[in-house]
Structure formats: C-alpha cells, structure tokens
Design a protein around this motif. Structure first.
Motif, PDB file in Angstrom:
ATOM      1  N   ARG A 219     -19.179   4.293  10.732  1.00 25.19           N
ATOM      2  CA  ARG A 219     -18.695   2.949  10.851  1.00 25.19           C
ATOM      3  C   ARG A 219     -17.501   4.222  10.711  1.00 25.19           C
ATOM      4  NH1 ARG A 219     -16.070   3.616   6.795  1.00 25.19           N
ATOM      5  NH2 ARG A 219     -16.542   2.121   4.422  1.00 25.19           N
TER       6      ARG A 219
ATOM      7  N   ALA B 163     -13.951   3.094   9.793  1.00 23.25           N
ATOM      8  CA  ALA B 163     -13.042   1.705   9.642  1.00 23.25           C
ATOM      9  C   ALA B 163     -11.635   1.168   9.551  1.00 23.25           C
ATOM     10  CB  ALA B 163     -14.005   0.870   8.333  1.00 23.25           C
ATOM     11  N   PRO B 164     -10.759   1.087  10.139  1.00 25.59           N
ATOM     12  CA  PRO B 164      -9.622   1.392  10.599  1.00 25.59           C
ATOM     13  C   PRO B 164      -8.895  -0.078   9.840  1.00 25.59           C
ATOM     14  CG  PRO B 164     -10.451   1.325  12.033  1.00 25.59           C
ATOM     15  CD  PRO B 164     -11.340   1.098  11.314  1.00 25.59           C
ATOM     16  N   SER B 165      -7.475   0.380   9.655  1.00 27.99           N
ATOM     17  CA  SER B 165      -6.613  -0.553   9.625  1.00 27.99           C
ATOM     18  C   SER B 165      -5.974  -0.905   9.838  1.00 27.99           C
ATOM     19  CB  SER B 165      -5.533  -0.390   7.569  1.00 27.99           C
ATOM     20  OG  SER B 165      -7.633  -0.737   6.766  1.00 27.99           O
TER      21      SER B 165
ATOM     22  N   GLU C  27     -10.219  -3.318   9.867  1.00 26.79           N
ATOM     23  CA  GLU C  27     -10.456  -3.648   8.642  1.00 26.79           C
ATOM     24  C   GLU C  27      -8.196  -4.895   8.019  1.00 26.79           C
ATOM     25  OE1 GLU C  27     -10.882  -1.030   5.326  1.00 26.79           O
ATOM     26  OE2 GLU C  27     -13.561  -2.294   6.135  1.00 26.79           O
TER      27      GLU C  27
ATOM     28  N   TYR D 152      -9.399  -4.968  -0.855  1.00 27.36           N
ATOM     29  CA  TYR D 152     -10.663  -4.100   0.145  1.00 27.36           C
ATOM     30  C   TYR D 152     -11.634  -3.379  -0.774  1.00 27.36           C
ATOM     31  CZ  TYR D 152     -11.814   0.504   1.680  1.00 27.36           C
ATOM     32  OH  TYR D 152     -12.354   2.032   1.059  1.00 27.36           O
TER      33      TYR D 152
ATOM     34  N   VAL E  75     -14.628  -4.271   1.909  1.00 27.69           N
ATOM     35  CA  VAL E  75     -15.779  -3.066   2.438  1.00 27.69           C
ATOM     36  C   VAL E  75     -17.152  -2.688   1.705  1.00 27.69           C
ATOM     37  CG1 VAL E  75     -15.253  -1.129   0.228  1.00 27.69           C
ATOM     38  CG2 VAL E  75     -15.513  -0.648   2.880  1.00 27.69           C
TER      39      VAL E  75
ATOM     40  N   ARG F 228     -15.714   9.366   5.546  1.00 25.82           N
ATOM     41  CA  ARG F 228     -14.017   8.482   5.750  1.00 25.82           C
ATOM     42  C   ARG F 228     -13.598   9.336   4.894  1.00 25.82           C
ATOM     43  NH1 ARG F 228     -14.969   3.972   1.397  1.00 25.82           N
ATOM     44  NH2 ARG F 228     -15.631   4.947   0.108  1.00 25.82           N
TER      45      ARG F 228
ATOM     46  N   LEU G 138      -9.837   8.251   0.137  1.00 26.39           N
ATOM     47  CA  LEU G 138     -10.221   7.288   0.096  1.00 26.39           C
ATOM     48  C   LEU G 138     -11.766   7.867  -1.597  1.00 26.39           C
ATOM     49  CD1 LEU G 138     -11.126   5.522   3.011  1.00 26.39           C
ATOM     50  CD2 LEU G 138      -9.819   4.173   0.964  1.00 26.39           C
TER      51      LEU G 138
HETATM   52  N1  GLU Z   1      -9.148   0.362   5.983  1.00 27.12           N
HETATM   53  C1  GLU Z   1      -9.546   2.201   5.323  1.00 27.12           C
HETATM   54  C2  GLU Z   1      -8.647   2.969   5.643  1.00 27.12           C
HETATM   55  O1  GLU Z   1      -7.556   2.333   6.607  1.00 27.12           O
HETATM   56  C3  GLU Z   1     -10.972   2.586   5.403  1.00 27.12           C
HETATM   57  C4  GLU Z   1     -11.879   2.118   5.284  1.00 27.12           C
HETATM   58  C5  GLU Z   1     -13.217   2.721   4.847  1.00 27.12           C
HETATM   59  O2  GLU Z   1     -13.266   4.003   5.481  1.00 27.12           O
HETATM   60  O3  GLU Z   1     -14.102   2.468   3.426  1.00 27.12           O
HETATM   61  O4  GLU Z   1      -7.936   3.344   4.858  1.00 27.12           O
END
Ligand code: GLU
Length: 314
Positions: free
Chosen positions: A15, A17-19, A51, A194, A198, A212, A216
């Motif tokens: 996946r 998962a952008p904010s 997200e 978050y 997540v 990612r 993170l």
């Molecule tokens: N939504 C998070 C961000 O944009 C990333 C989350 C993830 O990939 O776990 O920084």
C-alpha cells in the motif's frame, strides 16, 4: 479499474498511504513508486489509503489532487481507496481492546506539564508516566496512552526491546520505554493517533508488505508493539531512503517542496528510478509511460538501493 493479473500473488498486499496535507512532492512520489514497484514485481496487490485522520492538517482538495497525480504516473489502486476519516468505529474498537487488557490509560497532562518533567527521547519528550496510576486532575476528554513499561499483566506483554529486520535497513531494535515512552493512541481532542490508525488499517486491508520512507522507521517499533498487543499480523517492512533538499531537510510541505511535475511523467519517473538506484537505461527517455513502468516492474531490485537514511533528491 485495472484488470487483475491472473497470476496475482495473494501473499503480497502492499500500500501507499499518503496524508492529504498538500500535493505529492518528489519524496512522496518515491514512496508511491517504490511501494508500487515492489508490489507489482512480486505480482502483488497495491492499494492506496488516504490518511486523512488529522483533520486540522488536511487540505481541502488534496486527496483528489494526490489521486489525480498518481493516475498521471499510471499508479492506480487495485481496490477502492479507503479514507481514515471514515474508519473511526474501527479505531474505537481497537482502543476498547487495549482498554480491556489494561494496556492504555487516560492522561490529562498538558504539553507544558510534560515538558517540565520529561526527558528527551528520539522523538521529542519521553512521557514520564505521571498518569499511569490515575490522573492527577480530571479532564473531560483525556488523551489515551499505551504503557510501554513491563507492567504486571495477566497477558504476555510484547518483548522489550522491539526488534525487527527491515528488508533494506537491516536489524532495527528500539527500547520503547526509554526511547519513546508511553505514546498517545487517542488525542485529547478526540482524534485517533496515526500509530493506532495505521496498524488497524494495515490489518483490516490484509497488508503483508510495507514499503515507505525511512522517516517512519522510528515509528515502526510502536506499530509492531500495537500489532502484538492487538494480536495482529506483523507485515514485512522496507524503509526507503528519504529525499532531502540542498539544506539536507526532508522534502515536505514545511520545507516548501515543489509539487511533482505531472506534465512530463516519463522524465519525473526516470528521476525517481535514478533516486532508487534502479539505473534505468537512457533509451527509456524516448518511451511512453507504460513501457517505462513495465521496465521498472520487471527490473525492480530493492537490494540495489544503497544509502540508508537520507539521499539528496535528484
Ligand atoms: N500517512 C503517512 C505519511 O504520509 C504515511 C503512513 C505510512 O506509510 O505508514 O507520512
């Protein structure tokens, strides 16, 4: 919607998962492309999840804008996009489970109180545990924190330190209690954090592989800790190098990173592939987007990526 490949691999679900706090920039496109190529190279499924949980930080129109940009690069989610803003009931349920095993406690400390008594950890203050045995003063809506100490529990606690092997960064180990402290899973303003959302959503979507940015990496032990407490599957992790600007700052909205250039997707995609050290042949510059993506999927090799931590954006 794209037709499923008949040889689709059910053991790989990845996946991006952008904010939706702004337009995609080069750094976020790297995470999108890296996660997509890793999934597709393994004949897996690739999903996009919005997200949009931290509503005060979300920007109107940014989610649509991100999806349009992904589309311009040929990156389409294999299943309908889910939005975290619609998933509060699932996070509430996870919090109830954590409450049932006494893994969380309400906390009424203010930022100032924490700043006055806390030590510095790897990500700001390490909460000193003031409210672990009851709140010093009442608050209508407390925050909820997860215990990271080895407290007496009828249930087996996750081992400390939390250790895992990242497919690119190698062996990672973190002592949550001393390096992070009891962390917030539900904020005093009522929003879920978050780290909890997540984990709940990765499990809900059956995610097996998470690719990612290395920004993170420090969050991953918290997520593994929650997965263990909630009895969820622990995915495999691969953290890509983070793109930085000339001042060595991570590209982000705060550092005024430019939105990605969608008008020349092949050129931009080739820059991403260079950044990810996939060494695309120069002739690809004359090919169309589909041909470049097909080359990138067929030739994807994450082990070619050198440089953990950060790399200058190309
Ligand atoms: N939504 C998070 C961000 O944009 C990333 C989350 C993830 O990939 O776990 O920084």
């Amino acid at each position: 919607m794209r037709k499923k490949l008949s040889l689709s691999n059910p053991a790989y679900r990845g996946r991006f998962a952008p904010s939706p706090t702004g337009a995609l920039h080069f750094g976020s496109l790297v995470a999108a492309v890296g996660s997509y190529l890793d999934a597709k190279h393994h004949h897996g499924t690739w999903l996009v999840r919005m997200e949009d949980l931290d509503t005060p930080r979300c920007v109107a129109g940014a989610a649509e804008d991100i999806l349009r940009t992904l589309d311009a690069f040929g990156l389409q989610s294999d299943e309908p996009v889910i939005y975290q803003s619609q998933r509060t009931a699932a996070y509430e349920e996870a919090l109830l489970k954590l409450q049932a095993i006494d893994a969380v406690y309400p906390c009424c400390c203010t930022r100032k109180e924490i700043a006055d008594s806390a030590l510095h950890g790897i990500e700001g203050f390490v909460y000193p545990g003031t409210c672990r045995n009851g709140m010093a003063h009442q608050r209508v809506t407390p925050a909820w924190r997860v215990r990271t100490d080895q407290y007496p529990s009828p249930f087996p606690l996750p081992p400390s330190p939390i250790a895992f092997v990242d497919a690119l960064q190698g062996h990672i180990s973190q002592n949550l209690e001393s390096e992070i402290g009891d962390f917030v899973v539900k904020r005093a303003d009522g929003l879920f954090a978050y780290q909890l959302a997540v984990v709940v959503d990765d499990a809900f979507q059956g995610i097996t592989h998470i690719v990612r940015g290395a920004d993170l990496l420090d969050s991953t032990p918290r997520q593994i800790y929650l997965q263990r407490l909630l009895g969820l599957r622990i995915p495999q992790y691969l953290h890509l190098p983070v793109a930085v600007n000339n001042a060595k700052e991570k590209l982000s909205k705060q550092t005024l990173a430019a939105p990605v250039d969608e008008t020349h997707p092949v050129r931009t995609l080739l820059r991403v592939l260079e950044f990810l050290q996939q060494h695309p042949p120069v002739e690809l510059a004359g090919y169309d987007l589909k041909a470049v993506l097909d080359w990138a999927i067929a030739n994807w090799d994450a082990t070619k990526i050198r440089g953990i931590g950060t790399l200058p954006a190309l």
